[in-house]
Design a protein around this motif. Sequence first.
Motif, PDB file in Angstrom:
ATOM      1  N   THR A   1      19.206   3.211  -1.138  1.00 17.99           N
ATOM      2  CA  THR A   1      18.950   1.762  -1.253  1.00 17.99           C
ATOM      3  C   THR A   1      20.213   1.003  -1.653  1.00 17.99           C
ATOM      4  OG1 THR A   1      18.219   2.140  -3.525  1.00 17.99           O
ATOM      5  CG2 THR A   1      16.529   2.124  -1.801  1.00 17.99           C
ATOM      6  N   MET A   2      21.080   1.640  -2.450  1.00 16.35           N
ATOM      7  CA  MET A   2      22.341   0.972  -2.813  1.00 16.35           C
ATOM      8  C   MET A   2      23.249   0.809  -1.596  1.00 16.35           C
ATOM      9  SD  MET A   2      23.275   2.738  -6.466  1.00 16.35           S
ATOM     10  CE  MET A   2      24.928   2.022  -6.377  1.00 16.35           C
ATOM     11  N   ILE A   3      23.295   1.835  -0.757  1.00 15.93           N
ATOM     12  CA  ILE A   3      24.136   1.746   0.445  1.00 15.93           C
ATOM     13  C   ILE A   3      23.602   0.671   1.389  1.00 15.93           C
ATOM     14  CG2 ILE A   3      24.893   3.024   2.480  1.00 15.93           C
ATOM     15  CD1 ILE A   3      24.931   5.533   0.751  1.00 15.93           C
ATOM     16  N   LEU A   4      22.258   0.558   1.445  1.00 20.40           N
ATOM     17  CA  LEU A   4      21.650  -0.458   2.301  1.00 20.40           C
ATOM     18  C   LEU A   4      21.610  -1.837   1.638  1.00 20.40           C
ATOM     19  CD1 LEU A   4      18.644   1.599   3.718  1.00 20.40           C
ATOM     20  CD2 LEU A   4      20.768   1.016   4.887  1.00 20.40           C
ATOM     21  N   LYS A   5      22.201  -1.969   0.439  1.00 16.38           N
ATOM     22  CA  LYS A   5      22.295  -3.239  -0.297  1.00 16.38           C
ATOM     23  C   LYS A   5      20.916  -3.810  -0.613  1.00 16.38           C
ATOM     24  CE  LYS A   5      26.837  -4.626   1.454  1.00 16.38           C
ATOM     25  NZ  LYS A   5      27.622  -5.685   2.093  1.00 16.38           N
ATOM     26  N   LYS A   6      19.969  -2.884  -0.918  1.00 25.40           N
ATOM     27  CA  LYS A   6      18.659  -3.306  -1.358  1.00 25.40           C
ATOM     28  C   LYS A   6      18.595  -3.169  -2.879  1.00 25.40           C
ATOM     29  CE  LYS A   6      17.047  -3.897   2.823  1.00 25.40           C
ATOM     30  NZ  LYS A   6      16.689  -5.238   3.328  1.00 25.40           N
ATOM     31  N   LYS A   7      18.475  -4.274  -3.564  1.00 29.62           N
ATOM     32  CA  LYS A   7      18.495  -4.265  -5.024  1.00 29.62           C
ATOM     33  C   LYS A   7      17.091  -3.989  -5.568  1.00 29.62           C
ATOM     34  CE  LYS A   7      22.447  -7.388  -5.384  1.00 29.62           C
ATOM     35  NZ  LYS A   7      22.959  -8.645  -5.946  1.00 29.62           N
ATOM     36  N   ILE A   8      16.588  -2.784  -5.271  1.00 27.25           N
ATOM     37  CA  ILE A   8      15.268  -2.376  -5.756  1.00 27.25           C
ATOM     38  C   ILE A   8      15.363  -1.832  -7.179  1.00 27.25           C
ATOM     39  CG2 ILE A   8      13.292  -0.867  -5.287  1.00 27.25           C
ATOM     40  CD1 ILE A   8      14.065  -0.922  -2.365  1.00 27.25           C
ATOM     41  N   PHE A   9      16.430  -1.068  -7.461  1.00 24.29           N
ATOM     42  CA  PHE A   9      16.613  -0.464  -8.770  1.00 24.29           C
ATOM     43  C   PHE A   9      17.867  -1.026  -9.427  1.00 24.29           C
ATOM     44  CE2 PHE A   9      14.795   2.664  -5.830  1.00 24.29           C
ATOM     45  CZ  PHE A   9      13.592   2.919  -6.460  1.00 24.29           C
ATOM     46  N   LYS A  10      17.909  -0.937 -10.750  1.00 25.56           N
ATOM     47  CA  LYS A  10      19.121  -1.218 -11.505  1.00 25.56           C
ATOM     48  C   LYS A  10      19.925   0.071 -11.585  1.00 25.56           C
ATOM     49  CE  LYS A  10      16.965  -4.838 -14.290  1.00 25.56           C
ATOM     50  NZ  LYS A  10      16.626  -5.295 -15.663  1.00 25.56           N
ATOM     51  N   PRO A  11      21.058   0.143 -10.900  1.00 26.67           N
ATOM     52  CA  PRO A  11      21.722   1.451 -10.697  1.00 26.67           C
ATOM     53  C   PRO A  11      22.068   2.163 -11.993  1.00 26.67           C
ATOM     54  CG  PRO A  11      22.648  -0.217  -9.248  1.00 26.67           C
ATOM     55  CD  PRO A  11      21.753  -0.943 -10.196  1.00 26.67           C
ATOM     56  N   TRP A  12      22.838   1.490 -12.872  1.00 21.32           N
ATOM     57  CA  TRP A  12      23.323   2.208 -14.052  1.00 21.32           C
ATOM     58  C   TRP A  12      22.179   2.599 -14.982  1.00 21.32           C
ATOM     59  CZ3 TRP A  12      27.764   4.197 -13.423  1.00 21.32           C
ATOM     60  CH2 TRP A  12      28.729   3.546 -12.657  1.00 21.32           C
ATOM     61  N   MET A  13      21.196   1.731 -15.148  1.00 24.01           N
ATOM     62  CA  MET A  13      20.054   2.061 -15.998  1.00 24.01           C
ATOM     63  C   MET A  13      19.252   3.220 -15.402  1.00 24.01           C
ATOM     64  SD  MET A  13      16.973  -0.426 -17.297  1.00 24.01           S
ATOM     65  CE  MET A  13      18.162  -1.522 -18.085  1.00 24.01           C
ATOM     66  N   THR A  14      19.056   3.198 -14.080  1.00 27.80           N
ATOM     67  CA  THR A  14      18.316   4.272 -13.420  1.00 27.80           C
ATOM     68  C   THR A  14      19.038   5.609 -13.544  1.00 27.80           C
ATOM     69  OG1 THR A  14      17.449   2.678 -11.835  1.00 27.80           O
ATOM     70  CG2 THR A  14      17.262   4.997 -11.253  1.00 27.80           C
ATOM     71  N   PHE A  15      20.386   5.590 -13.356  1.00 24.54           N
ATOM     72  CA  PHE A  15      21.138   6.842 -13.481  1.00 24.54           C
ATOM     73  C   PHE A  15      21.070   7.379 -14.905  1.00 24.54           C
ATOM     74  CE2 PHE A  15      22.013   6.436  -9.360  1.00 24.54           C
ATOM     75  CZ  PHE A  15      23.128   5.736  -8.927  1.00 24.54           C
ATOM     76  N   GLY A  16      21.149   6.497 -15.903  1.00 21.59           N
ATOM     77  CA  GLY A  16      21.091   6.960 -17.288  1.00 21.59           C
ATOM     78  C   GLY A  16      19.757   7.607 -17.622  1.00 21.59           C
ATOM     79  N   HIS A  17      18.651   6.930 -17.227  1.00 19.48           N
ATOM     80  CA  HIS A  17      17.342   7.518 -17.489  1.00 19.48           C
ATOM     81  C   HIS A  17      17.173   8.852 -16.767  1.00 19.48           C
ATOM     82  CE1 HIS A  17      16.610   3.919 -19.502  1.00 19.48           C
ATOM     83  NE2 HIS A  17      15.978   3.210 -18.565  1.00 19.48           N
ATOM     84  N   SER A  18      17.617   8.911 -15.521  1.00 19.16           N
ATOM     85  CA  SER A  18      17.438  10.134 -14.726  1.00 19.16           C
ATOM     86  C   SER A  18      18.228  11.292 -15.317  1.00 19.16           C
ATOM     87  CB  SER A  18      17.867   9.881 -13.276  1.00 19.16           C
ATOM     88  OG  SER A  18      17.092   8.848 -12.697  1.00 19.16           O
ATOM     89  N   LEU A  19      19.482  11.052 -15.715  1.00 14.19           N
ATOM     90  CA  LEU A  19      20.294  12.130 -16.290  1.00 14.19           C
ATOM     91  C   LEU A  19      19.692  12.638 -17.591  1.00 14.19           C
ATOM     92  CD1 LEU A  19      23.926  10.851 -15.610  1.00 14.19           C
ATOM     93  CD2 LEU A  19      22.714  12.712 -14.472  1.00 14.19           C
ATOM     94  N   PHE A  20      19.119  11.725 -18.395  1.00 13.84           N
ATOM     95  CA  PHE A  20      18.505  12.172 -19.643  1.00 13.84           C
ATOM     96  C   PHE A  20      17.340  13.118 -19.364  1.00 13.84           C
ATOM     97  CE2 PHE A  20      17.093  12.117 -23.940  1.00 13.84           C
ATOM     98  CZ  PHE A  20      15.703  12.084 -23.886  1.00 13.84           C
ATOM     99  N   PHE A  21      16.447  12.725 -18.448  1.00 16.15           N
ATOM    100  CA  PHE A  21      15.279  13.565 -18.189  1.00 16.15           C
ATOM    101  C   PHE A  21      15.636  14.827 -17.415  1.00 16.15           C
ATOM    102  CE2 PHE A  21      11.717  11.532 -20.015  1.00 16.15           C
ATOM    103  CZ  PHE A  21      12.007  10.176 -20.055  1.00 16.15           C
ATOM    104  N   ILE A  22      16.740  14.805 -16.629  1.00 15.03           N
ATOM    105  CA  ILE A  22      17.194  16.032 -15.967  1.00 15.03           C
ATOM    106  C   ILE A  22      17.626  17.059 -17.007  1.00 15.03           C
ATOM    107  CG2 ILE A  22      19.091  16.962 -14.589  1.00 15.03           C
ATOM    108  CD1 ILE A  22      18.792  14.590 -12.738  1.00 15.03           C
ATOM    109  N   CYS A  23      18.231  16.594 -18.110  1.00 13.02           N
ATOM    110  CA  CYS A  23      18.666  17.511 -19.164  1.00 13.02           C
ATOM    111  C   CYS A  23      17.523  17.878 -20.114  1.00 13.02           C
ATOM    112  CB  CYS A  23      19.816  16.879 -19.968  1.00 13.02           C
ATOM    113  SG  CYS A  23      21.295  16.554 -19.004  1.00 13.02           S
ATOM    114  N   TRP A  24      16.607  16.939 -20.405  1.00 14.11           N
ATOM    115  CA  TRP A  24      15.609  17.149 -21.456  1.00 14.11           C
ATOM    116  C   TRP A  24      14.363  17.864 -20.955  1.00 14.11           C
ATOM    117  CZ3 TRP A  24      10.616  15.147 -22.287  1.00 14.11           C
ATOM    118  CH2 TRP A  24      10.111  15.329 -23.575  1.00 14.11           C
ATOM    119  N   LEU A  25      13.908  17.497 -19.742  1.00 13.97           N
ATOM    120  CA  LEU A  25      12.645  18.035 -19.241  1.00 13.97           C
ATOM    121  C   LEU A  25      12.673  19.554 -19.024  1.00 13.97           C
ATOM    122  CD1 LEU A  25       9.794  17.332 -18.352  1.00 13.97           C
ATOM    123  CD2 LEU A  25      10.658  16.861 -16.061  1.00 13.97           C
TER     124      LEU A  25
END
Length: 870
Positions: free
Chosen positions: A129-153
Amino acid sequence: MSHQKTNVFSPKKYLKSKKNIKFAQTDIMEKKSQKNQQEMPEAGKILSKPRIFFGLTFIVFAGVLTLSFISYLMNWKADQSQAGTILDKTIKSSNIFGKLGDWLGNIFIFESIGIASFIVAFLFVVFGTMILKKKIFKPWMTFGHSLFFICWLPILLGAITRGNGNGGVLSGVYGYQIMDSLSAIIGNVGLWVVLIVSIALYFILEFNLRPSSIKAKLDVINENTIGKVRSMMPNSDQSFDADQELEEEVIEETPNITVTDLSENRKKPEATKKSPVIQETQPIAEVETIVTPNQTSFEEDKEAAPTLNLNIITTPTIPAVKPEDAFDAPVLSSSDTDDIKFKVEVAPVIDNIDDADKQSQDLVDKHGLYDHRLDLAKFQMPTLDLLKEYGNEEISINKEELEENKNKIVGLLKNFNVGIAEIKATIGPTVTLYEIVPEAGIRVASIKKLQDDIALNLSALGIRIIAPMPGKGTIGIEVPRKNPTMVSMRSVIASQKFQNTDMDLPVVFGKTISNEVFMADLAKMPHLLMAGATGQGKSVGINAILTSLLYKKHPSELKFVMVDPKKVELSLYSKIERHYLAKLPDSDDAIITDTNKVINTLNSLCIEMDQRYDLLKNAFCKNLKEYNKKFTERKLNPENGHRYLPYIVLVVDEFADLIMTAGKEVELPIARLAQLARAVGIHLIVATQRPSVNVITGMIKANFPARAAFRVISSVDSRTILDSTGADQLIGKGDMLYFNGNEILRLQCAFVDTPEVERLAEFIGEQKGYASAFLLPEYVSEEATSTVGAFDPNEKDALFEEAARIIVSTQQGSTSMLQRQLKLGYNRAGRIMDQLEASGIVGGFNGAKAREVLISDLYSLEQFLEDLRN
C-alpha cells in the motif's frame, strides 16, 4: 391546550438574514476554490508502472504467504518432512501452494517465529500500500507495533506450550530457544514477569494509560451514562398523587394510632431525625420514613424528601417487621438494647441418611466392620529370621580407585578437547556414578560418543553414559566398582521404608546408585514386563518381587496365578497353594506348566475380570479399592453376589516359550488383561529371556508401562524392552534398569537365594490355610473336541476349510506348516489335522514324514467341502 405560533414579518430580521446568507455563499465559494486547488496536484499525479507492479506483487505475495501458512498449520508434520524435497516429483504435497508452500511454512513458522509469521505477511501488505501511495496505515507506528509482537508473541507461546506436542509449532524455533534461555537464566517465574511487564509497558506507553488519564476517561463514561439517566428522572420535590393515596391507606388500616399533623411534618422534615419517645406506661414505636416507589432521585440531599411521621401507640407485643421494611427500621441506642434478651443458636448440621446407609451403619454398630482376615485369623506373617543375613553391607569407599577413575576420565576428555568444569562421584552398591559439568560451548553428543573410549581407558565393562541426567544439568558416567557390595533381601525388607509403606502392592527391587531402597507399587504400575538373558538375575528378580508381596499381604488380600513353562523356577511356591495360589476348578496342580492349561487359565482370568466389572458396576465403584471399602463397611449385600475381592497377580516366567507354542491364543488374552484388568485388581508380571519383537509385540508393550531389564546381549534387545539402549551395557548379577514410563533408573536387584524361598514357603505352608486354592471361573473352550474316526461336520474347527485348502494347494500334510500359516498353537493345529484325517482329506500318521494328501486339486476339494456342508 395547544398553542399555534403566528409568523410576523419583520423587515429588520429579513435584512439581517439576507446578509447572513450572502456571507455564507461567499464562504462556500472560497472553500470550493481551495479544495479544487488542492485536488489539482493530486489529480496530476499518475502512478508509474514499476510502482503498480511492485505494489501489487507485495500484496499478492502477502496473500500467498497467508494461505501457505494456514495450509501448513493444518498438516504441518507432513509438510515439515517434505520441506527438503522440492525437486522430487514423486512426493506429493498437501499444501495449497504445493512444495513452495511447504518451504515457506517451514522457514517462517517452524524454523523462525511460529504463528507470528502472519504479522510478516501483514507487513508485506503495508509495503504494497505504501508503494501504491495508499495511506491506509501509519507506516512507522504500524512497523513498531508489528516488530514488538513479532518478538513478544513467539516467546509467550513458547512459555505456554513448552514445545510439547503440536504446540511447539506455534512458537517456532525462535520462541522456544529464547524462552528456554530466559527460563534457564531467570527461571519460570522471572520469565512470566518479563512477559507480563513488557506487554503492560507496551499498553501504557501506547495508549497513555496514566492514572490521571484513566480517571478522566472513567469520569467521561460516568457522565455519559449515569448523568444522562439522572437528568431524565423526575425531581423528588414534586408532589405525587401516589403519596397522598399511600398516606390515606396507612391511616385507615392502622387502629389505635395517634396521628400528628402531617402538614407540619412535611414542612419540618428535620423532625424525623429525632429519637423516638417511649412512654412509661405504654411503649411507643415510630415508623421513621415511608418512601413511595415514585420518589426516585439520584440527589444526595435526602432531607428534602417528603416523609410520613407516625407516632404509633401499641401493646407491649413487638410487631413483626417485613423483610422489605427492615432497612427502614430505626437504630436504637445501646441503652435501649441492654434490656432485650438476645440468644444466639447455631443450627445443627442435618445429614440425611438413606435407608441403605442407615441399615449398613446399624450393622457396623452391631457387628463392627467386616474383617476379611477372620477365616485365617491366626495366620502369622513371615518373620525376618527366614531370610539370610549376609553380614555388613555398608559401602566401603576406596579413595584410590575413585581418584584413579576421575583422573582417567578427565584426561581422556581433555585429549578429545572436552573441558570439564566440575566432577562429582556418587558411590552405589555395584556402580559409581561420576557426574560431570562440561564447560560452556561443549556439545553433549561429543561426550556421548566417547562411551567406548572411556570403557577402554578405564578397563571396565558396563560403562553407561547418561547425557544429560534427568532433572540435573550434568552428564552421568556409570562405572562398575571393582569390589561390589551385595544387596540382600533381608536388608531391604527390614528397612523402615518397606515396613512403614502404605502402598497397596509394595514391590521392593533393591537399591539405587545412591544406596537408597527402591520400591514401587504394583497396583499403580499396573503391569510389569521383565526381560534378561539367561543367568543375569531375572529369576532372582521374580523371587524378590514375590517375597516382598508375601511379607506384606495377608492370604485373603492377595492371590497368585503362576505360569512356569520351565517347570522348575516357580515350583518352590507349590507349598503355599491353599494360602496364596489360584487355579482352575478341574486343575490338580496350582503351578501351571501345560500350554493348554495356560490358555484356559488366561481365558478364565478374563471371565473373572468381566465378573468383577459387573460387581463394580452394581456397587457404583470405579476400582477395587473403593469396592472393598464399601464391602468392609457392610454397604454391599453378599446375597446379591457381592464378596471381598482379593488382588490377583499373574506371574509368567517364560513368555517366549508360550508365544512359540500357543501364539495368538496366549497373546490375545494377555493383551486383554493388560488393557482392562487394572481397575479390578488383576495385575501381570511377564518375564522372558528373548525380548524380540515377535515375542514382545507392540500390543503388549503398549499396555506394560513399567519394565525391568536385566543384561541383554545386544542393543536391539535393549531397545525392544526399554525403547532405548543401556541394558546391553549392564554387568549382570542383578544389575538392572527400571523404566516407569518417565525415566530409566539403574538398580542393584536384591538377592534372595533358593533356600530362603524354601524356608519362606514352608513357614507359610505349615500354617492353617483355606480348604483349597482360590478357584477361578470355569472356562469351556469354544473349540469342539474331536477324535479320529468319529468326525462330525457340525463340530469341525472354524479354520478347518482354510487348513484343508492350504494342505491341498501345497500337497503337504504337515502340522507344523499349519502352525506357521495359520499362527496356531500346536494343540489346535494337531486337532485340525486329526479332523482332516477323519474326513478323508489326508492320510494317517507316517512317522517323521508328512501325511499323504488324498485330494489332488482345489476343485475336487471344493466339491468335497460342499458335500460336507450339505
